[in-house]
Design a protein around this motif. Structure first.
Motif, PDB file in Angstrom:
ATOM      1  N   TYR A   1       0.837  -1.202   0.000  1.00 28.19           N
ATOM      2  CA  TYR A   1       0.000   0.000   0.000  1.00 28.19           C
ATOM      3  C   TYR A   1       0.867   1.246   0.000  1.00 28.19           C
ATOM      4  CZ  TYR A   1      -3.398   3.435   1.619  1.00 28.19           C
ATOM      5  OH  TYR A   1      -4.178   4.548   1.748  1.00 28.19           O
ATOM      6  N   ASN A   2       1.906   1.271   0.837  1.00 24.35           N
ATOM      7  CA  ASN A   2       2.789   2.437   0.893  1.00 24.35           C
ATOM      8  C   ASN A   2       3.523   2.627  -0.432  1.00 24.35           C
ATOM      9  OD1 ASN A   2       2.025   2.934   3.516  1.00 24.35           O
ATOM     10  ND2 ASN A   2       3.780   1.892   4.416  1.00 24.35           N
ATOM     11  N   ASP A   3       3.946   1.530  -1.052  1.00 26.19           N
ATOM     12  CA  ASP A   3       4.606   1.636  -2.358  1.00 26.19           C
ATOM     13  C   ASP A   3       3.655   2.186  -3.413  1.00 26.19           C
ATOM     14  OD1 ASP A   3       6.957   0.691  -1.336  1.00 26.19           O
ATOM     15  OD2 ASP A   3       6.676  -1.357  -2.067  1.00 26.19           O
ATOM     16  N   ALA A   4       2.420   1.722  -3.387  1.00 27.57           N
ATOM     17  CA  ALA A   4       1.439   2.218  -4.357  1.00 27.57           C
ATOM     18  C   ALA A   4       1.162   3.702  -4.147  1.00 27.57           C
ATOM     19  CB  ALA A   4       0.146   1.418  -4.238  1.00 27.57           C
ATOM     20  N   ILE A   5       1.014   4.114  -2.898  1.00 29.08           N
ATOM     21  CA  ILE A   5       0.789   5.541  -2.596  1.00 29.08           C
ATOM     22  C   ILE A   5       1.985   6.369  -3.069  1.00 29.08           C
ATOM     23  CG2 ILE A   5       0.540   7.220  -0.718  1.00 29.08           C
ATOM     24  CD1 ILE A   5      -2.008   5.708  -1.310  1.00 29.08           C
ATOM     25  N   TYR A   6       3.194   5.876  -2.826  1.00 34.21           N
ATOM     26  CA  TYR A   6       4.389   6.603  -3.246  1.00 34.21           C
ATOM     27  C   TYR A   6       4.431   6.742  -4.768  1.00 34.21           C
ATOM     28  CZ  TYR A   6       9.283   7.732  -3.979  1.00 34.21           C
ATOM     29  OH  TYR A   6      10.434   8.332  -4.376  1.00 34.21           O
ATOM     30  N   GLN A   7       4.106   5.672  -5.478  1.00 30.24           N
ATOM     31  CA  GLN A   7       4.136   5.739  -6.933  1.00 30.24           C
ATOM     32  C   GLN A   7       3.053   6.659  -7.472  1.00 30.24           C
ATOM     33  OE1 GLN A   7       4.027   1.809  -8.508  1.00 30.24           O
ATOM     34  NE2 GLN A   7       6.039   1.274  -7.723  1.00 30.24           N
ATOM     35  N   ILE A   8       1.895   6.651  -6.851  1.00 31.02           N
ATOM     36  CA  ILE A   8       0.819   7.543  -7.298  1.00 31.02           C
ATOM     37  C   ILE A   8       1.181   8.992  -7.035  1.00 31.02           C
ATOM     38  CG2 ILE A   8      -1.549   8.253  -6.779  1.00 31.02           C
ATOM     39  CD1 ILE A   8      -2.163   5.254  -6.375  1.00 31.02           C
ATOM     40  N   GLU A   9       1.744   9.261  -5.862  1.00 34.31           N
ATOM     41  CA  GLU A   9       2.089  10.653  -5.524  1.00 34.31           C
ATOM     42  C   GLU A   9       3.224  11.172  -6.399  1.00 34.31           C
ATOM     43  OE1 GLU A   9       2.928  10.488  -1.363  1.00 34.31           O
ATOM     44  OE2 GLU A   9       0.812  10.687  -0.805  1.00 34.31           O
ATOM     45  N   ASN A  10       4.132  10.292  -6.790  1.00 35.05           N
ATOM     46  CA  ASN A  10       5.291  10.715  -7.569  1.00 35.05           C
ATOM     47  C   ASN A  10       5.160  10.346  -9.040  1.00 35.05           C
ATOM     48  OD1 ASN A  10       6.747  11.784  -5.335  1.00 35.05           O
ATOM     49  ND2 ASN A  10       7.078   9.689  -4.672  1.00 35.05           N
ATOM     50  N   TYR A  11       3.935  10.133  -9.500  1.00 35.93           N
ATOM     51  CA  TYR A  11       3.714   9.726 -10.892  1.00 35.93           C
ATOM     52  C   TYR A  11       4.219  10.796 -11.855  1.00 35.93           C
ATOM     53  CZ  TYR A  11       1.328   8.583 -15.219  1.00 35.93           C
ATOM     54  OH  TYR A  11       1.050   8.308 -16.530  1.00 35.93           O
ATOM     55  N   GLU A  12       3.991  12.055 -11.524  1.00 35.16           N
ATOM     56  CA  GLU A  12       4.418  13.137 -12.416  1.00 35.16           C
ATOM     57  C   GLU A  12       5.938  13.165 -12.531  1.00 35.16           C
ATOM     58  OE1 GLU A  12       2.698  16.671 -10.894  1.00 35.16           O
ATOM     59  OE2 GLU A  12       0.655  16.055 -11.358  1.00 35.16           O
ATOM     60  N   ASN A  13       6.627  12.883 -11.450  1.00 38.10           N
ATOM     61  CA  ASN A  13       8.086  12.844 -11.515  1.00 38.10           C
ATOM     62  C   ASN A  13       8.557  11.728 -12.440  1.00 38.10           C
ATOM     63  OD1 ASN A  13       8.180  14.917  -9.682  1.00 38.10           O
ATOM     64  ND2 ASN A  13       8.473  13.589  -7.914  1.00 38.10           N
ATOM     65  N   TYR A  14       7.920  10.563 -12.335  1.00 43.62           N
ATOM     66  CA  TYR A  14       8.277   9.457 -13.228  1.00 43.62           C
ATOM     67  C   TYR A  14       7.971   9.816 -14.676  1.00 43.62           C
ATOM     68  CZ  TYR A  14       8.721   6.468  -9.100  1.00 43.62           C
ATOM     69  OH  TYR A  14       9.100   5.934  -7.913  1.00 43.62           O
ATOM     70  N   GLU A  15       6.836  10.437 -14.890  1.00 44.39           N
ATOM     71  CA  GLU A  15       6.447  10.802 -16.247  1.00 44.39           C
ATOM     72  C   GLU A  15       7.437  11.812 -16.831  1.00 44.39           C
ATOM     73  OE1 GLU A  15       2.379  12.199 -18.587  1.00 44.39           O
ATOM     74  OE2 GLU A  15       2.503  12.323 -16.409  1.00 44.39           O
ATOM     75  N   ASN A  16       7.821  12.786 -16.036  1.00 42.67           N
ATOM     76  CA  ASN A  16       8.785  13.776 -16.512  1.00 42.67           C
ATOM     77  C   ASN A  16      10.146  13.137 -16.797  1.00 42.67           C
ATOM     78  OD1 ASN A  16       6.933  15.835 -16.382  1.00 42.67           O
ATOM     79  ND2 ASN A  16       7.494  16.437 -14.300  1.00 42.67           N
ATOM     80  N   ARG A  17      10.551  12.211 -15.962  1.00 45.67           N
ATOM     81  CA  ARG A  17      11.828  11.531 -16.196  1.00 45.67           C
ATOM     82  C   ARG A  17      11.793  10.752 -17.500  1.00 45.67           C
ATOM     83  NH1 ARG A  17      13.043   8.713 -10.411  1.00 45.67           N
ATOM     84  NH2 ARG A  17      13.090  10.601  -9.158  1.00 45.67           N
ATOM     85  N   ILE A  18      10.696  10.054 -17.715  1.00 45.13           N
ATOM     86  CA  ILE A  18      10.593   9.273 -18.945  1.00 45.13           C
ATOM     87  C   ILE A  18      10.579  10.182 -20.167  1.00 45.13           C
ATOM     88  CG2 ILE A  18       9.035   7.763 -20.258  1.00 45.13           C
ATOM     89  CD1 ILE A  18       8.275   6.475 -17.570  1.00 45.13           C
ATOM     90  N   LYS A  19       9.862  11.321 -20.084  1.00 43.84           N
ATOM     91  CA  LYS A  19       9.826  12.249 -21.199  1.00 43.84           C
ATOM     92  C   LYS A  19      11.215  12.807 -21.491  1.00 43.84           C
ATOM     93  CE  LYS A  19       5.072  13.839 -20.899  1.00 43.84           C
ATOM     94  NZ  LYS A  19       4.187  14.975 -20.563  1.00 43.84           N
ATOM     95  N   LYS A  20      11.972  13.118 -20.425  1.00 47.56           N
ATOM     96  CA  LYS A  20      13.319  13.623 -20.623  1.00 47.56           C
ATOM     97  C   LYS A  20      14.221  12.563 -21.256  1.00 47.56           C
ATOM     98  CE  LYS A  20      13.307  16.962 -16.837  1.00 47.56           C
ATOM     99  NZ  LYS A  20      13.845  17.272 -15.485  1.00 47.56           N
ATOM    100  N   MET A  21      14.077  11.303 -20.793  1.00 46.02           N
ATOM    101  CA  MET A  21      14.888  10.235 -21.344  1.00 46.02           C
ATOM    102  C   MET A  21      14.546  10.006 -22.821  1.00 46.02           C
ATOM    103  SD  MET A  21      14.800   7.600 -18.134  1.00 46.02           S
ATOM    104  CE  MET A  21      15.650   6.285 -18.949  1.00 46.02           C
ATOM    105  N   VAL A  22      13.279  10.045 -23.158  1.00 44.42           N
ATOM    106  CA  VAL A  22      12.864   9.813 -24.541  1.00 44.42           C
ATOM    107  C   VAL A  22      13.272  10.989 -25.423  1.00 44.42           C
ATOM    108  CG1 VAL A  22      10.831   9.567 -26.010  1.00 44.42           C
ATOM    109  CG2 VAL A  22      10.991   8.257 -23.902  1.00 44.42           C
TER     110      VAL A  22
END
Length: 72
Positions: A48-69
Motif C-alpha cells: 500500500y505504501n509503495d502504491a501511494i508513493y508511486q501515485i504521488e510521484n507519478y508526475e516525476n516518473y512521467e517527466n523523467r521518462i519524457k526527458k529520457m525519450v
C-alpha cells in the motif's frame, strides 16, 4: 480385574491427554493465526505504501521518462 485397571487408570489418563493436547493445539493455532495476520497486514501495508508513493510521484516518473525519450 484387567478391565477394571484399564477403565480406572488408562482411560482417565487418555482423556486427560486428549484434553491437554486439544488445549495446546488450540492456543498454538491461535498464536500461528495471529502471526499470520500480522505478517500479512505488514506486507500489505508495504504494498500500500509503495502504491501511494508511486501515485504521488507519478508526475516525476512521467517527466523523467519524457526527458529520457526526448534525449534520444
Amino acid at each position: 480385574m484387567k478391565k477394571k485397571i484399564f477403565w480406572s487408570v488408562f482411560v482417565p489418563y487418555l482423556l486427560l491427554l486428549i484434553a491437554v493436547s486439544c488445549i495446546f493445539f488450540h492456543y498454538r493455532n491461535s498464536y500461528a493465526l495471529i502471526l499470520t495476520k500480522t505478517s500479512l497486514r505488514q506486507s500489505f501495508q508495504v504494498f500500500y505504501n509503495d502504491a501511494i508513493y508511486q501515485i504521488e510521484n507519478y508526475e516525476n516518473y512521467e517527466n523523467r521518462i519524457k526527458k529520457m525519450v526526448s534525449s534520444y
